[in-house]
Design an enzyme around this catalytic site. Structure first.
Site, PDB file in Angstrom:
ATOM      1  CG  ASN A  77      -1.441   1.311   1.626  1.00  0.00           C
ATOM      2  OD1 ASN A  77      -2.339   1.835   0.989  1.00  0.00           O
ATOM      3  ND2 ASN A  77      -0.888   1.900   2.688  1.00  0.00           N
ATOM      4  CE1 TYR A 141       1.897   7.766  -6.448  1.00  0.00           C
ATOM      5  CE2 TYR A 141       0.282   8.529  -8.053  1.00  0.00           C
ATOM      6  CZ  TYR A 141       0.583   7.913  -6.847  1.00  0.00           C
ATOM      7  OH  TYR A 141      -0.427   7.454  -6.041  1.00  0.00           O
ATOM      8  CE  LYS A 145       1.163   4.312  -6.440  1.00  0.00           C
ATOM      9  NZ  LYS A 145       0.817   3.414  -5.329  1.00  0.00           N
TER      10      LYS A 145
END
Length: 241
Positions: A77, A141, A145
């Site tokens: 997470n 990012y 991701k």
């Protein structure tokens, strides 16, 4: 199913803490990995302080966890954004977030895999992002991701014969410290963003942990390799942050 143990990275606050608390209520043992000690405790919660940007530290922590626990659930997470316009992005931004979002997940999963395979059951979950579809200032990012999705789909195919599912929960704008690090809490910008989301509000950690709980459930073994967007409809069209 008894004796379930979940490793949650970034489990000390935000989405990770909400999920950890809910799994603890269900009788899980939770091993929470974070850079700092959590400000809450539980008899069945084991805090581990580790910097996931440090590959060696992750390897050491992963080996210790695997030696001490029969892990059934791994929820990666933890995440950082590091926003920059294209002109200001550096290769170090990409390699750093690749270690956090991808490398740490790889090391942790490899350590937990023998126990999962031996048990013929496991749940590997990732916190992805709606930003993987593209958001300004998110080069490193969004790239890392998006990499999570490809890695999860690959692992889903490899691990399905062993009773191990691999899925991704991809949140949109959620009210966490990461979000407020970009958009000031209570600001007009926050309010304007909420108005542009199809459901008319920003997400909460509980919205995201709801999705994680579905994938965690031992009964949901026929869903693997999937990405579930928890974004209030923001993944349907364009959404400028």
């Amino acid at each position: 199913m008894d004796n379930l143990t979940a490793v949650i990275t970034g489990g000390s606050k935000g989405i990770g803490a909400d999920l950890a608390g809910r799994l603890l209520e269900k009788g899980y043992t939770v091993v929470s990995l974070s850079r700092g000690a959590p400000d809450w405790s539980h008899a069945n919660m084991v805090p581990v302080e580790v910097d996931l940007l440090d590959a060696d530290a992750v390897a050491e922590a992963s080996a210790e966890i695997a030696a001490q626990h029969e892990v059934t659930h791994l929820v990666h997470n933890a995440g950082l954004i590091w926003p920059n316009l294209l002109e200001d992005v550096t290769p170090a931004d990409i390699t750093g977030l690749a270690q956090l979002h991808l490398g740490a997940a790889l090391t942790l999963t490899q350590a937990c895999l023998p126990a999962m395979k031996n048990r013929k059951f496991g749940r590997v979950l990732f916190n992805g992002s709606r930003a993987a579809l593209g958001v300004p200032t998110r080069t490193a990012y969004a790239a890392t991701k998006a990499g999570i999705v490809g890695m999860a789909r690959t692992w889903a195919l490899e691990l399905a014969p062993h009773g191990i599912t691999v899925n991704v929960v991809a949140p949109g704008p959620v009210l966490t410290d990461n979000f407020w690090g970009i958009i000031p809490e209570g600001s007009e910008r926050e309010e304007a963003l909420a108005e542009r989301i199809p459901v008319g509000r920003l997400g909460t950690p509980r919205d995201v942990s709801n999705a994680f709980l579905y994938f965690c459930d031992p009964e949901n073994g026929f869903v693997t390799g999937q990405t579930l967007y928890v974004c209030g409809g923001g993944s349907v069209g364009s959404l400028a942050l």
